[in-house]
Design a protein around this motif. Structure first.
Motif, PDB file in Angstrom:
ATOM      1  N   THR A  23       0.814  -1.220   0.000  1.00  0.00           N
ATOM      2  CA  THR A  23       0.000   0.000   0.000  1.00  0.00           C
ATOM      3  C   THR A  23       0.847   1.270   0.000  1.00  0.00           C
ATOM      4  OG1 THR A  23      -0.189  -0.127   2.409  1.00  0.00           O
ATOM      5  CG2 THR A  23      -1.960  -1.108   1.107  1.00  0.00           C
ATOM      6  N   ASP A  59      -3.711  10.244  -3.876  1.00  0.00           N
ATOM      7  CA  ASP A  59      -4.673   9.143  -4.041  1.00  0.00           C
ATOM      8  C   ASP A  59      -5.060   8.479  -2.719  1.00  0.00           C
ATOM      9  OD1 ASP A  59      -4.705   9.457  -6.818  1.00  0.00           O
ATOM     10  OD2 ASP A  59      -2.930   8.176  -7.062  1.00  0.00           O
ATOM     11  N   ARG A  91     -18.717   2.706  -2.628  1.00  0.00           N
ATOM     12  CA  ARG A  91     -17.563   2.134  -1.940  1.00  0.00           C
ATOM     13  C   ARG A  91     -17.916   1.918  -0.468  1.00  0.00           C
ATOM     14  NH1 ARG A  91     -12.662   5.734  -4.663  1.00  0.00           N
ATOM     15  NH2 ARG A  91     -12.475   4.484  -6.568  1.00  0.00           N
ATOM     16  N   GLU A 136      -7.766  -4.407   0.796  1.00  0.00           N
ATOM     17  CA  GLU A 136      -8.453  -4.800  -0.437  1.00  0.00           C
ATOM     18  C   GLU A 136      -9.730  -3.995  -0.648  1.00  0.00           C
ATOM     19  OE1 GLU A 136      -8.915  -9.000   0.186  1.00  0.00           O
ATOM     20  OE2 GLU A 136      -7.211  -9.457  -1.097  1.00  0.00           O
ATOM     21  N   TYR A 142      -8.308  -0.130  -1.309  1.00  0.00           N
ATOM     22  CA  TYR A 142      -7.515   0.006  -2.530  1.00  0.00           C
ATOM     23  C   TYR A 142      -7.594  -1.273  -3.373  1.00  0.00           C
ATOM     24  CZ  TYR A 142      -5.449   3.957  -0.016  1.00  0.00           C
ATOM     25  OH  TYR A 142      -5.255   5.134   0.674  1.00  0.00           O
ATOM     26  N   PRO A 143      -8.772  -1.604  -3.879  1.00  0.00           N
ATOM     27  CA  PRO A 143      -8.923  -2.857  -4.643  1.00  0.00           C
ATOM     28  C   PRO A 143      -8.030  -2.915  -5.871  1.00  0.00           C
ATOM     29  CG  PRO A 143     -10.827  -1.425  -4.948  1.00  0.00           C
ATOM     30  CD  PRO A 143     -10.035  -0.836  -3.842  1.00  0.00           C
ATOM     31  N   GLU A 144      -7.701  -1.746  -6.412  1.00  0.00           N
ATOM     32  CA  GLU A 144      -6.885  -1.733  -7.636  1.00  0.00           C
ATOM     33  C   GLU A 144      -5.505  -2.340  -7.411  1.00  0.00           C
ATOM     34  OE1 GLU A 144      -6.530   2.369  -5.655  1.00  0.00           O
ATOM     35  OE2 GLU A 144      -8.061   0.836  -5.994  1.00  0.00           O
ATOM     36  N   LEU A 145      -4.988  -2.260  -6.199  1.00  0.00           N
ATOM     37  CA  LEU A 145      -3.677  -2.850  -5.907  1.00  0.00           C
ATOM     38  C   LEU A 145      -3.720  -4.359  -5.988  1.00  0.00           C
ATOM     39  CD1 LEU A 145      -2.426  -0.749  -2.849  1.00  0.00           C
ATOM     40  CD2 LEU A 145      -1.759  -0.498  -5.236  1.00  0.00           C
ATOM     41  N   ASP A 153      -6.106  -6.096  -7.721  1.00  0.00           N
ATOM     42  CA  ASP A 153      -6.523  -6.519  -9.063  1.00  0.00           C
ATOM     43  C   ASP A 153      -5.323  -6.811  -9.937  1.00  0.00           C
ATOM     44  OD1 ASP A 153      -9.152  -6.249  -8.354  1.00  0.00           O
ATOM     45  OD2 ASP A 153      -9.397  -4.268  -9.246  1.00  0.00           O
ATOM     46  N   GLU A 154      -4.207  -6.149  -9.613  1.00  0.00           N
ATOM     47  CA  GLU A 154      -3.009  -6.296 -10.422  1.00  0.00           C
ATOM     48  C   GLU A 154      -2.197  -7.522 -10.053  1.00  0.00           C
ATOM     49  OE1 GLU A 154      -0.880  -2.704  -9.831  1.00  0.00           O
ATOM     50  OE2 GLU A 154      -2.394  -1.422 -10.787  1.00  0.00           O
TER      51      GLU A 154
END
Length: 330
Positions: free
Chosen positions: A199, A206, A295, A320, A323-326, A328-329
């Motif tokens: 994180t 952001d 959200r 999660e 910051y779900p985008e972290l 997803d990658e």
């Protein structure tokens, strides 16, 4: 209905350690010593050897002649730690609030805020693992147990990760699992480090503000500073929307709207159906960023408020959600 929720909240706070206050540490004086070993010439100072003398969270000196073979735990966090240290097969009694691991469902329940002393005595425990939060309400029960020759060790009320490590170390000393306690702490530290590193990639602009709810409307309780929630939010590089406050407190819906958090986390999914929808449908909340962007997420309260090894799991679920985008990658 309001009274019902207040009652549920009180039981919830007490049983899951979501109570206001600071946990004592092993570095404090005698009134805060929570597991410091004291030995005599006849006692071993190496490893888990007995006899062993320890001082608990309320400055009572407890001497154990042998490693406990039968353990009664009066609060879920003590139970989870004991199982995580590989001593779950020795637990013969747990509180009514215990729900993890699954094996506790088959263990004798000895009461909640009111202890069944006769039942505890019938289980013939070598040690009772009590908790600082229950001292005032269970003092008479503790005295009855001690009079019967059963040692009662009061574990400190850990309110942060550092004191949780101390609690794990202390319970490890009591039940003969010092090495396992050290290993468990090292594992937790490594898992927290991994979450921090992941994180830390979040840019300053952001970083998201998060409002945590421990109970639904109309009595919405949240967590300020000096709580597990605040510390976990800092760990995942998020901002606690209620961070200007201390401890646990109730906020009016209007105050929450004014805070305008990016994310709202609830922790009462075990008590009401679809808590996310409860938040999304609130009057006036349609202007809140978390609601506008949908959200709103519910996380098991035990993972983020119970002082034990599953805090690392709670930290990851929190990360999660925020910051779900972290993830997803990955």
């Amino acid at each position: 209905m309001k009274r019902l929720w207040q009652g549920l909240l009180l039981a919830f706070l007490l049983s899951l350690l979501v109570a206001c206050g600071q946990g004592a540490t092993d570095n404090e004086d005698a009134t805060g010593n929570t597991g410091k070993e004291e030995t005599t010439e006849e006692e071993s100072t190496n490893g888990d050897h007995y006899p062993l003398t320890l001082t608990d969270a309320i400055d009572n000196e407890i001497k154990l002649e042998e490693e406990p073979e039968r353990i009664v735990s009066l609060i879920p966090s003590n139970t989870e730690i004991t199982f995580a240290l590989g001593q779950g097969d020795k637990v013969v009694g747990v509180s009514d609030h215990d729900n993890y691991p699954e094996e506790v469902q088959e263990i004798e329940k000895i009461g909640g805020m009111e202890l069944n002393v006769e039942l505890i005595l019938s289980l013939d425990p070598d040690i009772v693992l009590a908790h600082e939060l229950g001292v005032s309400s269970a003092q008479e029960a503790f005295e009855q147990l001690e009079t019967a020759g059963i040692p009662v060790f009061v574990v400190q009320d850990a309110q942060d990760i550092a004191s949780t490590y101390e609690t794990i170390e202390t319970i490890g000393q009591v039940i003969g699992s010092k090495k396992e306690a050290e290993e468990l702490i090292a594992e937790m530290e490594a898992e927290f480090k991994e979450i921090r590193e992941l994180t830390s990639e979040i840019a300053e602009e952001d970083i998201r503000t998060v409002f945590f709810e421990n109970s639904p409307a109309p009595d919405i309780y949240t967590a300020g500073q000096h709580t597990f929630i605040h510390e976990l939010l800092e760990m995942i590089h998020a901002e606690n929307a209620a961070g200007q406050h201390e401890g646990w407190l109730a906020l009016d819906p209007e105050e929450i709207i004014e805070l305008n958090p990016d994310v709202i986390i609830t922790s009462y999914g075990a008590y009401i159906e679809n808590p996310e929808e409860e938040v999304l449908s609130r009057n006036g909340f349609d202007v809140v960023e978390a609601v506008t962007n949908e959200r709103v997420y519910d996380i098991d309260a035990d993972l983020i408020t119970r002082s034990g090894p599953r805090l690392t799991e709670g930290a990851k679920e929190l990360a999660e959600a925020v910051y779900p985008e972290l993830f997803d990658e990955e």
